[in-house]
Design an enzyme around this catalytic site. Sequence first.
Site, mmCIF file in Angstrom:
data_model
loop_
_atom_site.group_PDB
_atom_site.id
_atom_site.type_symbol
_atom_site.label_atom_id
_atom_site.label_comp_id
_atom_site.label_asym_id
_atom_site.label_seq_id
_atom_site.Cartn_x
_atom_site.Cartn_y
_atom_site.Cartn_z
ATOM 1 N NE ARG A 1 -2.570 -5.152 6.411
ATOM 2 C CZ ARG A 1 -1.907 -5.320 5.277
ATOM 3 N NH1 ARG A 1 -0.983 -6.232 5.201
ATOM 4 N NH2 ARG A 1 -2.167 -4.569 4.233
ATOM 5 C CG ASP B 1 2.503 -3.640 10.874
ATOM 6 O OD1 ASP B 1 3.304 -3.044 10.122
ATOM 7 O OD2 ASP B 1 1.641 -4.420 10.449
ATOM 8 C CG ASP C 1 -0.764 -0.874 8.812
ATOM 9 O OD1 ASP C 1 -1.576 0.053 8.623
ATOM 10 O OD2 ASP C 1 -0.721 -1.899 8.111
ATOM 11 N N GLY D 1 0.823 -1.212 0.000
ATOM 12 C CA GLY D 1 0.000 0.000 0.000
ATOM 13 C C GLY D 1 0.853 1.256 0.000
ATOM 14 N NE ARG E 1 -4.624 -9.894 -6.894
ATOM 15 C CZ ARG E 1 -5.105 -10.504 -7.966
ATOM 16 N NH1 ARG E 1 -5.071 -9.923 -9.134
ATOM 17 N NH2 ARG E 1 -5.600 -11.720 -7.868
ATOM 18 C CG ASP F 1 3.814 -6.930 7.008
ATOM 19 O OD1 ASP F 1 3.344 -6.379 5.992
ATOM 20 O OD2 ASP F 1 3.104 -7.477 7.882
ATOM 21 C CB THR G 1 3.523 -0.005 6.941
ATOM 22 O OG1 THR G 1 2.168 -0.128 7.394
ATOM 23 C CG2 THR G 1 4.427 -0.372 8.083
HETATM 24 O O1 F6P Z 1 -0.981 -1.847 5.444
HETATM 25 C C1 F6P Z 1 -1.527 -0.618 5.127
HETATM 26 C C2 F6P Z 1 -3.024 -0.713 4.999
HETATM 27 O O2 F6P Z 1 -3.517 0.565 4.687
HETATM 28 C C3 F6P Z 1 -3.743 -1.301 6.213
HETATM 29 O O3 F6P Z 1 -3.868 -0.381 7.263
HETATM 30 C C4 F6P Z 1 -5.052 -1.749 5.593
HETATM 31 O O4 F6P Z 1 -5.641 -2.799 6.319
HETATM 32 C C5 F6P Z 1 -4.614 -2.219 4.242
HETATM 33 O O5 F6P Z 1 -3.388 -1.577 3.933
HETATM 34 C C6 F6P Z 1 -5.620 -1.946 3.152
HETATM 35 O O6 F6P Z 1 -5.113 -2.427 1.956
HETATM 36 P P1 F6P Z 1 -5.844 -2.209 0.562
HETATM 37 O O7 F6P Z 1 -5.622 -0.804 0.134
HETATM 38 O O8 F6P Z 1 -5.180 -3.182 -0.324
HETATM 39 O O9 F6P Z 1 -7.296 -2.512 0.780
#
Ligand code: F6P
Length: 358
Positions: free
Chosen positions: A181, A139, A137, A6, A71, A113, A135
């Site tokens: 997440r 994390d 997150d 992301g 992906r 990650d 990220t």
């Molecule tokens: O890891 C970053 C993040 O924004 C998370 O907080 C969230 O769960 C996820 O990516 C959403 O991913 P996507 O944009 O693929 O739905």
Amino acid sequence: MNTGGGDAPGLNAVIRAAVLSALKEGWRVFGIENGYGGLLADEPGEVVPLDREDVRGITHRGGTILGTSNRGNPFAWPTTGPDGSTVDIDRSDEILEAFREHELDALIAIGGDGSLQIACDLARKGLPVVGVPKTIDNDLEATSLTFGFLTAVETATDAIDKLHSTAESHRRVMVVEVMGRHAGWIALFSGLAGTADVILLPEIPYDIELVAEKILERERRGRTFSMVCVAEGATPIDGEAVTKAVPRGTGSQTRLGGVGEVIAQQLAERTGKEARSLVLGHLQRGGTPIAYDRVISLRFGAAAVRCVARGDFGSMVSLDPPEVRAVPLTEALASRKQVPVDGDAVATARALGVSFGD
Ligand code: F6P
């Protein structure tokens, strides 16, 4: 270099610092577009040269000029099988081959990650890789911060501040669902900064009855509105995290999301109050990185080039205040960094009267 997973505010600042530092070493720099897609002939994107003018004026810009993908795992690349179903195949050898064909000497992989795990697996196959942790997150172990996190917290705090007006004026319960997440960093920091009354984290399973009791207790004290900040990965004591199917092509994929609406419904039933929810979603990933995120990003980009210069491969740059250091990628990926439930930030919130629903 490439960006994977992301997007997060600060990616472009990393790219700029890495490109300018590398040019200073006298190297040529290339960007791989769309994660690893740019290395594969049948995928959109290319390997593009990056020069000084390509990275001009991008420090403050959100997103990534290289494009990204969540992906594009070369070890499990989704392809369409003969019957139209999706089949994951290992294309890592093709990535290594394309890397050699383009005469690249090192890869700076900027990602979270998932992307750093891919970088680590490619390093095991002999690719000279340096990782840069990204990220919202926050994390990732082995770095005290990832860039993008503090900008996301700023966005979420701003939203909570604004929602206070409606909550107070209409005497409502407002539930804000934030990303993160399976880590509650964004919820904890924005909930604290935005003075939420309830903060729900994946790390502390919540009892909805105790959350309702907190709201009713405020009501008895004349506080006729309440603000709940919930992490998308928060789980009830007797259940699972809420997920939803999001569209992808003609199919769908499962993502965390929807817990805010569930909680609003449950709180309305239990308190008799009007309760509304808001999902902040990708707003938290977008926009201008705040100054501190820009500074971390620029330092990470320059540090990654220093790692390449030293031949320090299979490593990840990390913030270890006041320095930026390099740590082995394996160490960084050993475990997920979650909110310590006995830590100072949670204790501070409790001291301020915040309920975690426990
Ligand atoms: O890891 C970053 C993040 O924004 C998370 O907080 C969230 O769960 C996820 O990516 C959403 O991913 P996507 O944009 O693929 O739905």
